[in-house]
Scaffold this motif. Structure first.
Motif, short mmCIF file in Angstrom:
data_model
loop_
_atom_site.label_atom_id
_atom_site.label_comp_id
_atom_site.label_asym_id
_atom_site.label_seq_id
_atom_site.Cartn_x
_atom_site.Cartn_y
_atom_site.Cartn_z
N ASP A 292 0.83 -1.20 0.00
CA ASP A 292 0.00 0.00 0.00
C ASP A 292 0.86 1.26 0.00
OD1 ASP A 292 -2.34 -1.54 0.17
OD2 ASP A 292 -2.21 -1.63 2.35
N LEU A 293 1.94 1.25 0.79
CA LEU A 293 2.82 2.41 0.86
C LEU A 293 3.53 2.64 -0.47
CD1 LEU A 293 4.32 1.81 4.41
CD2 LEU A 293 2.64 3.55 3.75
N LYS A 294 3.89 1.57 -1.16
CA LYS A 294 4.51 1.73 -2.48
C LYS A 294 3.52 2.37 -3.45
CE LYS A 294 7.14 -0.68 -6.05
NZ LYS A 294 6.47 0.05 -7.15
N GLY A 295 2.25 1.94 -3.38
CA GLY A 295 1.24 2.55 -4.22
C GLY A 295 1.04 4.02 -3.91
N LEU A 296 1.11 4.36 -2.63
CA LEU A 296 0.97 5.76 -2.23
C LEU A 296 2.12 6.59 -2.82
CD1 LEU A 296 0.14 7.00 1.35
CD2 LEU A 296 2.11 7.92 0.16
N VAL A 297 3.35 6.09 -2.69
CA VAL A 297 4.51 6.82 -3.23
C VAL A 297 4.41 6.93 -4.75
CG1 VAL A 297 7.01 6.74 -3.53
CG2 VAL A 297 6.01 6.23 -1.30
N ASP A 298 3.98 5.86 -5.40
CA ASP A 298 3.85 5.90 -6.87
C ASP A 298 2.84 6.97 -7.29
OD1 ASP A 298 5.69 3.91 -7.19
OD2 ASP A 298 4.22 2.30 -7.42
N ARG A 299 1.74 7.09 -6.53
CA ARG A 299 0.73 8.10 -6.88
C ARG A 299 1.31 9.51 -6.70
NH1 ARG A 299 -5.57 8.00 -5.18
NH2 ARG A 299 -5.33 6.11 -6.43
N ALA A 300 2.05 9.72 -5.61
CA ALA A 300 2.66 11.03 -5.39
C ALA A 300 3.69 11.35 -6.48
CB ALA A 300 3.30 11.08 -4.02
N VAL A 301 4.44 10.35 -6.90
CA VAL A 301 5.45 10.55 -7.95
C VAL A 301 4.79 10.93 -9.27
CG1 VAL A 301 7.11 9.31 -9.40
CG2 VAL A 301 7.25 9.11 -6.91
N GLU A 302 3.66 10.30 -9.60
CA GLU A 302 2.96 10.63 -10.85
C GLU A 302 2.55 12.09 -10.89
OE1 GLU A 302 -0.24 7.89 -11.07
OE2 GLU A 302 1.04 6.14 -11.44
N VAL A 303 2.02 12.58 -9.75
CA VAL A 303 1.63 14.00 -9.69
C VAL A 303 2.85 14.89 -9.84
CG1 VAL A 303 0.63 15.77 -8.20
CG2 VAL A 303 -0.41 13.49 -8.29
N LYS A 304 3.94 14.51 -9.17
CA LYS A 304 5.15 15.34 -9.21
C LYS A 304 5.77 15.33 -10.60
CE LYS A 304 6.73 18.07 -6.24
NZ LYS A 304 5.77 18.97 -5.56
N LEU A 305 5.68 14.21 -11.30
CA LEU A 305 6.20 14.15 -12.67
C LEU A 305 5.46 15.12 -13.59
CD1 LEU A 305 6.89 10.34 -13.25
CD2 LEU A 305 8.55 12.21 -13.44
N GLN A 306 4.13 15.18 -13.43
CA GLN A 306 3.36 16.11 -14.26
C GLN A 306 3.79 17.56 -14.00
OE1 GLN A 306 -0.75 15.24 -13.39
NE2 GLN A 306 -0.72 13.27 -14.47
N GLN A 307 4.01 17.89 -12.71
CA GLN A 307 4.46 19.24 -12.39
C GLN A 307 5.86 19.51 -12.96
OE1 GLN A 307 4.23 19.59 -8.13
NE2 GLN A 307 2.01 19.26 -8.04
N SER A 308 6.72 18.51 -12.88
CA SER A 308 8.09 18.67 -13.36
C SER A 308 8.14 18.84 -14.87
CB SER A 308 8.95 17.48 -12.93
OG SER A 308 9.02 17.37 -11.52
N ILE A 309 7.27 18.11 -15.58
CA ILE A 309 7.22 18.23 -17.04
C ILE A 309 6.78 19.64 -17.43
CG2 ILE A 309 6.00 17.45 -19.10
CD1 ILE A 309 5.94 14.65 -17.82
N SER A 310 5.78 20.16 -16.71
CA SER A 310 5.30 21.52 -16.99
C SER A 310 6.38 22.55 -16.68
CB SER A 310 4.04 21.82 -16.17
OG SER A 310 3.01 20.91 -16.50
N ALA A 311 7.14 22.33 -15.59
CA ALA A 311 8.17 23.30 -15.20
C ALA A 311 9.45 23.13 -15.98
CB ALA A 311 8.46 23.16 -13.70
N GLY A 312 9.65 21.98 -16.61
CA GLY A 312 10.86 21.74 -17.37
C GLY A 312 12.05 21.39 -16.52
N ARG A 313 11.85 21.05 -15.26
CA ARG A 313 12.93 20.68 -14.35
C ARG A 313 12.36 19.80 -13.25
NH1 ARG A 313 12.35 23.58 -9.69
NH2 ARG A 313 10.93 25.38 -9.83
N PRO A 314 13.20 18.95 -12.60
CA PRO A 314 12.70 18.11 -11.51
C PRO A 314 12.32 18.96 -10.29
CG PRO A 314 14.79 17.30 -12.36
CD PRO A 314 14.59 18.66 -12.94
N ILE A 315 11.13 18.77 -9.81
CA ILE A 315 10.66 19.48 -8.61
C ILE A 315 10.68 18.49 -7.45
CG2 ILE A 315 8.71 20.68 -7.54
CD1 ILE A 315 7.86 21.60 -10.29
#
Length: 450
Positions: free
Chosen positions: A377-400
């Motif tokens: 369950d915790l791995k799924g939670l981290v994966d979900r948070a990473v997906e959101v952060k990836l979308q933000q990073s793609i929009s910003a053009g850098r790792p957030i």
């Protein structure tokens, strides 16, 4: 058409008296002795209809198969007897001939030597000359730090492979009591063989890991192999179960042989309740035979057969496993793998996030809002948070960097998967079906949660 007048007379007598078992057996044996192999096979089959469990008739049919080079068919008819301790030695020699015909010289040699050691009169010098593999020696730990030799994947049955585990107990967050239990019960006898030998403790054994789904049982087994520097064989249901009668038992035997050739080895069976279910609940004879084969492999053909083979199994439903598996020398050691507590959840989150861009994190805060979450369950939670952060990073053009708030937000949208349901089932067994005391270990934990 038989040219032998005596055989013709016997066949006619058998036709007139089809239920005369001694007559049919004698006819089959005479046909076999004189080389009428197809006719002998047919008569042995007819005799088995009258006496399905007769070992002499079964051996005769197997010999007819072997002499016709139908080696797989011979092993299939011998399988139910070979899985039973004390089977007729003649069957062992026939099995050796069939295995040699299939190109499995290693198992053929071991089967032959085991049969001859019990009854020297069944020795076959011609067969022995073709078998160059001696009986399996007693296990001796490696003298130095050199890595053990591993069988190639081609040696593995039905997809099971030998691998080198990279994880150790340092990669398993929390569960210190469980890890210490595995060290004492499984690892130390191999790491300190002289000390344990002084007390007659052999290097090997079986441990059954049980607990709710996703709690880390498979991860623990792989880490145990890595801690020891041993080979690791992860056995799935698809590696064993087969649609043809006798093939599942043969796959299981080959899996144990693979582990014995690569010792020290951790042999891990996941979802073992599918292979070791209670025989009283089974309707099919061949599924009961698979359980019998499993028990026979755990016992080994001699007391040193499984020396250096650590057999770990995992299940979410230990109460469905046949009670014979809990006999001393088999899976007599049950180890409960509980859902992680708050400190363990924080440690798991640290491990899951250690290779990701992070801001300052408060993993303890996330752990407090994830009660009843297991590792999956915790791995799924981290994966979900990473997906959101990836979308933000793609929009910003850098790792957030990921923040505590990202994990807390992901926790708001997730729920623990199966712990509550498992707890309800476990509670029923602990409180109402624990006459043997097998589930006493669960009692404090269940009462603390309800």
């Amino acid at each position: 058409m038989l040219e032998d007048a005596g055989l013709q007379a016997l066949r006619e007598a058998a036709r007139l008296s089809p239920d005369n078992l001694p007559l049919r057996r004698h006819l089959a044996e005479q046909l076999l002795a004189k080389g009428y192999l197809a006719d002998a096979e047919a008569e042995f089959r007819a005799a088995l209809v009258l006496a399905p469990k007769d070992p002499d008739i079964t051996a005769g049919l197997a010999e007819a198969f072997v002499r016709q080079s139908a080696h797989g068919a011979a092993l299939s008819v011998l399988e139910p007897f070979l899985a039973t301790p004390g089977y007729p030695p003649r069957m062992g020699v026939l099995a050796a001939r069939a295995l040699l015909g299939e190109g499995d010289m290693g198992r053929a040699g071991h089967r032959y030597h085991e049969a001859v050691s019990r009854d020297p009169s069944v020795a076959d010098p011609e067969l022995a000359a073709r078998l160059t593999v001696p009986p399996a020696p007693a296990y001796a730990p490696p003298a130095g730090p050199a890595a053990p030799a591993y069988a190639t994947p081609a040696d593995a049955p039905s997809g099971a492979e030998v691998e080198k585990a990279k994880q150790t107990f340092a990669d398993v967050a929390g569960m210190e009591a469980v890890k210490e239990s595995l060290r004492v019960k499984l690892l130390l006898p191999i790491q300190q063989p002289e000390l344990f030998a002084a007390y007659g403790k052999r290097a090997g054994g079986g441990v059954l890991l049980y607990g709710p789904p996703g709690a880390g049982k498979t991860h623990l087994a792989r880490a145990a192999a890595g801690e020891l520097g041993a080979a690791f064989v992860n056995v799935g249901l698809a590696d064993i179960l087969d649609m043809y009668v006798g093939s599942s038992e043969r796959n299981l035997r080959a899996t144990f042989d693979l582990a014995r050739r690569n010792r020290p080895c951790v042999l891990f069976f996941d979802e073992v309740d599918a292979l070791a279910a209670r025989r009283s609940d089974m309707r099919q004879a061949h599924t009961r035979q698979l359980v019998n084969q499993f028990l026979a492999e755990l016992d080994g053909v001699d007391q040193n057969a499984n020396e250096g083979v650590l057999v770990l199994a995992a299940t979410n439903a230990p109460w469905y496993i046949d009670v014979a598996f809990r006999r001393p020398g088999r899976f007599d050691q049950l180890v409960f793998v509980p859902p992680p507590d708050a400190s363990a959840r924080a440690a798991i989150l640290r491990i899951l996030c250690r290779d990701k861009p992070l801001a300052e994190m408060d993993f303890d805060a996330v752990a407090r809002v994830t009660d009843h979450y297991v590792g999956a369950d915790l791995k799924g939670l981290v994966d979900r948070a990473v997906e959101v952060k990836l979308q933000q990073s793609i929009s910003a053009g850098r790792p957030i960097p990921m923040t505590t708030g990202d994990l807390l937000a992901a926790a708001q949208g997730t729920r623990p998967t199966a712990v509550r349901e498992w707890l309800a089932t476990a509670r029923n067994y602990v409180l109402h079906a624990n006459e043997s005391g097998a589930w006493d270990e669960l009692m404090p934990w269940i009462k603390g949660k309800w």
